[in-house]
Design a protein around this motif. Structure first.
Motif, mmCIF file in Angstrom:
data_model
loop_
_atom_site.group_PDB
_atom_site.id
_atom_site.type_symbol
_atom_site.label_atom_id
_atom_site.label_comp_id
_atom_site.label_asym_id
_atom_site.label_seq_id
_atom_site.Cartn_x
_atom_site.Cartn_y
_atom_site.Cartn_z
ATOM 1 N N LYS A 139 16.553 -32.276 1.829
ATOM 2 C CA LYS A 139 17.942 -32.537 2.206
ATOM 3 C C LYS A 139 18.795 -32.706 0.962
ATOM 4 C CE LYS A 139 17.290 -36.147 4.856
ATOM 5 N NZ LYS A 139 17.791 -37.352 4.346
ATOM 6 N N GLY A 140 18.290 -33.496 0.015
ATOM 7 C CA GLY A 140 19.051 -33.812 -1.187
ATOM 8 C C GLY A 140 19.487 -32.552 -1.912
ATOM 9 N N HIS A 142 19.589 -29.392 -0.590
ATOM 10 C CA HIS A 142 20.474 -28.586 0.262
ATOM 11 C C HIS A 142 21.884 -29.177 0.275
ATOM 12 C CE1 HIS A 142 16.915 -26.740 2.709
ATOM 13 N NE2 HIS A 142 16.926 -26.388 1.449
ATOM 14 N N ASP A 143 21.951 -30.497 0.143
ATOM 15 C CA ASP A 143 23.231 -31.182 0.168
ATOM 16 C C ASP A 143 24.157 -30.684 -0.939
ATOM 17 O OD1 ASP A 143 25.198 -32.969 0.673
ATOM 18 O OD2 ASP A 143 24.054 -34.763 0.184
ATOM 19 N N ARG A 146 23.268 -25.880 -1.538
ATOM 20 C CA ARG A 146 23.281 -24.822 -0.531
ATOM 21 C C ARG A 146 24.554 -24.935 0.286
ATOM 22 N NH1 ARG A 146 18.985 -24.032 4.356
ATOM 23 N NH2 ARG A 146 20.109 -25.848 5.123
ATOM 24 N N THR B 256 18.636 -29.935 6.884
ATOM 25 C CA THR B 256 20.089 -29.953 6.801
ATOM 26 C C THR B 256 20.536 -30.349 5.401
ATOM 27 O OG1 THR B 256 22.090 -30.802 7.806
ATOM 28 C CG2 THR B 256 20.331 -32.374 7.473
ATOM 29 N N ALA B 258 24.629 -30.749 3.177
ATOM 30 C CA ALA B 258 26.036 -31.096 3.327
ATOM 31 C C ALA B 258 26.212 -32.526 3.828
ATOM 32 C CB ALA B 258 26.719 -30.080 4.239
#
Lengths: 149, 287
Positions: A139-140, A142-143, A146, B256, B258
């Motif tokens: 997640k970190g 992709h945050d 991406r 996920t 963002a």
């Protein structure tokens, strides 16, 4: 003469497996997508076991495969594979903030290695915790690197 | 190797506080409940001064919108610059009606159109927790707004058009669990602030609740999360949704990123497993 012919044939076969030309940005992006999808596929398989949807004894195999695939991530973001080269969700921040990105990748690889160790012990609590930590690194990254979707 | 009880361990709540509306009996229980509500309410993402784990809630985070840039205020109990001088009644009015103790209207960047439904007991507990924090002296930054919204009185008109003030009423056609989920999704969690599209006035379009927002915060496209197989998350099971809210993994193994990754870290991963299931059950009821 016959030996020479065999040797020449062998050489031709070998050279056929090396690249004809430099990979294009599009090829690099396509390869990266395949790599990232395979990481996601391992995560999906691991989650199915963690959530007890299935009772396969594959935790170690999936953990090792995940770690092995993640260890190649350093290679798959060359500068000529950005959105200028083709359609990709990889953000420009990957190359602009190269140090931050390298750290995010290293964190994820370290978490994957810890997950392999946890899978080897077979301790459910340890596996759950290590998978949670690994998830956090996915997640970190992709945050920040991406495109949101 | 069979992984008996693994799921239960992974899903163990990080904070073991009763999830209902019981305010707790001792002062310490009320404060602990308030801390849980701080996570359920998603307060940290905006009010924390920086990304560090122990950074104070002294504000400063910028929130860009089509109407300008808002800066989240200091909510530590500092009397001069924070909310230390507020009474319980003033605190409740801020959430229920979007009005400050001085009588000014807040801008709906503070999601009071959602927070209006939070119960008095929950607000009292949340205030008790905030009051227990270290006061930080930090002046609020002035918002940078376009001229036509920079006049706070116009928010009064906006409220008259768009604010339906009042505490959450359970829907008798839903189960108790789904109603708990509705309270968390619609009010505390204010999920619609990002997941519901807005009209030209910046108000959420009620009929399109949670159907996604092509122009979400920070320019992100925010997905549709209603129970629709084509456009929403109708293919997800209740369990898939709860698991996603815990660790951020989509059913296909992707993770996920963002803003949602932050929501998971600060908020949904900190909820009890029961509350995540409640959210999931409620989402499955929205067609």
């Amino acid at each position: 003469m016959k030996h020479l012919l065999i040797l020449m044939l062998a050489f031709c076969t070998f050279s056929a497996t090396t690249l004809q030309a430099e990979p294009t940005g599009k090829d690099l992006i396509a390869y990266r997508k395949a790599v990232m999808s395979s990481i996601g596929a391992h995560a999906g398989a691991i989650a199915a076991m963690v959530r007890q949807k299935v009772d396969y004894d594959h935790m170690q195999a999936q953990a090792s495969a995940m770690a092995a695939t993640l260890s190649t991530i350093d290679d798959v973001f060359p500068a000529n594979s950005s959105s200028e080269a083709g359609e990709t969700e990889a953000l420009a921040s990957i190359w602009e903030d190269a140090d931050g990105f390298a750290k995010a990748v290293a964190d994820s690889q370290a978490a994957a290695n810890s997950f392999v160790e946890a899978a080897e012990t077979g301790d459910p609590a340890g596996i759950g915790k290590a998978f949670g930590a690994l998830a956090g690194t996915c997640k970190g990254c992709h945050d920040n690197y991406r495109q949101a979707k | 190797m069979r992984l008996a009880a693994l799921s239960a361990l992974l899903l163990a709540p990080t904070i073991s506080v009763a999830a209902g509306d019981d305010p707790g009996t001792t002062a310490a229980e009320v404060v602990a409940r308030g801390e849980y509500l701080l996570h359920a309410g998603g307060c940290i993402s905006c009010h924390q001064a920086s990304e560090g784990k122990d950074a104070p809630l002294s504000g400063g985070r910028a929130l860009d919108s089509p109407f300008g840039r808002f800066f989240a205020p200091n909510i530590t109990p500092d009397v001069e610059t924070g909310i230390g001088g507020w009474t319980e009644a003033e605190f409740i009015t801020a959430f229920r009606h979007g009005r400050s103790p001085r009588g000014d209207n807040y801008y709906p960047a503070f999601p009071y159109p959602a927070y209006t439904g939070i119960s008095n007991n929950d607000l009292i507990a949340l205030k008790a927790y905030l009051d227990s924090l270290e006061p930080v002296s930090q002046q609020n930054k002035a918002h940078e707004l376009t001229w036509y919204v920079s006049w706070r009185v116009s928010v009064g008109v906006w409220n008259a058009l768009n604010l339906e003030a009042g505490v959450f009423e359970p829907d008798p056609s839903l189960s108790e669990t789904a109603n708990r989920g509705a309270y968390l999704v619609k009010h505390l969690g204010h999920c619609g602030e990002c997941h519901t599209p807005r009209n030209a006035l910046g108000a959420s379009i009620t009929e399109a609740f949670l159907t996604g927002n092509p122009a979400g915060p920070e320019g992100d496209v925010v997905p549709n999360i209603v129970n629709d197989k084509e456009n929403g998350i109708g293919e997800w099971t209740t369990d898939d949704i709860a698991f996603f809210l815990e660790i951020g993994m989509l059913p296909d193994g992707d993770f996920t990123g963002a803003s949602m990754s932050e929501v998971i870290d600060h908020n949904t991963s900190r909820l009890t497993a029961e509350d995540r299931i409640a959210i999931a059950e409620y989402l499955k009821t929205i067609e």
